[in-house]
Design an enzyme around this catalytic site. Structure first.
Site, PDB file in Angstrom:
ATOM      1  N   CYS A  45      31.592 -12.123  -4.653  1.00 63.76           N
ATOM      2  CA  CYS A  45      31.830 -12.465  -3.251  1.00 63.76           C
ATOM      3  C   CYS A  45      30.601 -13.184  -2.702  1.00 63.76           C
ATOM      4  O   CYS A  45      29.469 -12.772  -2.967  1.00 63.76           O
ATOM      5  CB  CYS A  45      32.096 -11.184  -2.459  1.00 63.76           C
ATOM      6  SG  CYS A  45      32.450 -11.454  -0.720  1.00 63.76           S
ATOM      7  N   HIS A  98      41.842 -10.789  -2.286  1.00 65.32           N
ATOM      8  CA  HIS A  98      40.418 -10.639  -1.960  1.00 65.32           C
ATOM      9  C   HIS A  98      40.140 -11.221  -0.571  1.00 65.32           C
ATOM     10  O   HIS A  98      39.481 -10.579   0.267  1.00 65.32           O
ATOM     11  CB  HIS A  98      39.579 -11.344  -3.036  1.00 65.32           C
ATOM     12  CG  HIS A  98      38.110 -11.308  -2.790  1.00 65.32           C
ATOM     13  ND1 HIS A  98      37.237 -10.607  -3.587  1.00 65.32           N
ATOM     14  CD2 HIS A  98      37.336 -11.902  -1.841  1.00 65.32           C
ATOM     15  CE1 HIS A  98      36.004 -10.772  -3.146  1.00 65.32           C
ATOM     16  NE2 HIS A  98      36.027 -11.561  -2.084  1.00 65.32           N
ATOM     17  N   GLU A  99      40.649 -12.435  -0.315  1.00 61.93           N
ATOM     18  CA  GLU A  99      40.394 -13.093   0.982  1.00 61.93           C
ATOM     19  C   GLU A  99      41.117 -12.384   2.126  1.00 61.93           C
ATOM     20  O   GLU A  99      40.548 -12.219   3.212  1.00 61.93           O
ATOM     21  CB  GLU A  99      40.773 -14.570   0.928  1.00 61.93           C
ATOM     22  CG  GLU A  99      39.985 -15.388  -0.086  1.00 61.93           C
ATOM     23  CD  GLU A  99      38.477 -15.183  -0.034  1.00 61.93           C
ATOM     24  OE1 GLU A  99      37.912 -15.011   1.071  1.00 61.93           O
ATOM     25  OE2 GLU A  99      37.848 -15.179  -1.104  1.00 61.93           O
ATOM     26  N   HIS A 155      39.303  -9.431   3.391  1.00 62.88           N
ATOM     27  CA  HIS A 155      38.237  -9.748   4.354  1.00 62.88           C
ATOM     28  C   HIS A 155      38.772  -9.724   5.784  1.00 62.88           C
ATOM     29  O   HIS A 155      38.051  -9.337   6.710  1.00 62.88           O
ATOM     30  CB  HIS A 155      37.644 -11.133   4.073  1.00 62.88           C
ATOM     31  CG  HIS A 155      36.585 -11.156   3.023  1.00 62.88           C
ATOM     32  ND1 HIS A 155      35.405 -10.447   3.136  1.00 62.88           N
ATOM     33  CD2 HIS A 155      36.508 -11.819   1.847  1.00 62.88           C
ATOM     34  CE1 HIS A 155      34.656 -10.659   2.067  1.00 62.88           C
ATOM     35  NE2 HIS A 155      35.303 -11.496   1.269  1.00 62.88           N
TER      36      HIS A 155
END
Length: 190
Positions: free
Chosen positions: A111, A158-159, A162
């Site tokens: 990341c 993953h994004e 966030h």
């Protein structure tokens, strides 16, 4: 142009917040933010530009990582032969369905907001469907439904994490970081 100094790091409070929905119609400021985020990813993968500006390579970037608490992500990656480029600027993305089957990236995820080594596997859904508004290069928004699998599925998860205040390190089992059921296979990169 965004550089590494624009990316906030682990410990910054924005990375732990749930991001706000983007208001539609979208502001020019929000559109410019997304265009800048995509430009960063492209620059980070260009060896010459990355070296000149000391950029770490990335394939995805979420707005909270540049301290913009809005539900926007960009993804830019190519398959191993660079035959297919996957380029997305997404607004208010949501995972609307997923497989039961899991996968993970070996040796592990990375990341841009985490500068330390974070050993361990992160279990992700092997296939997902994402609904979002796609910002096109001409500045128009188009509703999309994306069916993603394998590597792209992991990148999008993953994004989107966030946007929900979750870092990949939050999902690593600290007791047994590399223990995975033998039925769960690592993702294949295209």
């Amino acid at each position: 142009m965004l550089t590494m100094k624009d990316i906030i790091r682990e410990g910054h409070p924005t990375l732990k917040k749930v991001a706000n929905e983007v208001e539609i119609p979208m502001s020019d400021s929000d559109k410019n933010t997304l265009f800048s985020m995509l430009e960063f990813l492209k620059n980070s993968q260009n060896e010459e530009i990355a070296a000149k500006y000391q950029l770490r390579a990335g394939v995805g970037l979420a707005a909270p990582q540049i301290n913009v608490n809005k539900r926007m992500i960009t993804v830019y990656t190519a398959d191993e032969n660079n035959d297919n480029v996957f380029s997305y600027m997404l607004v208010n993305p949501k995972i609307v369905s997923h497989s039961e089957e899991l996968t993970y990236i070996a040796p592990g995820e990375g990341c841009l907001s985490i500068d330390r080594e974070a050993p361990g596997y992160v279990l992700r859904y092997k296939r997902i469907t994402v609904k979002a508004l796609l910002l096109k290069s001409n500045g128009e928004l188009e509703p999309v439904s994306l069916r993603l699998k394998g590597y792209l599925s992991v990148v999008f998860q993953h994004e989107i994490d966030h946007l929900n205040g979750i870092l990949f390190t939050d999902k690593i089992n600290n007791e047994t970081p590399f223990l995975v059921d033998s039925k769960i296979k690592p993702v294949e990169f295209f």
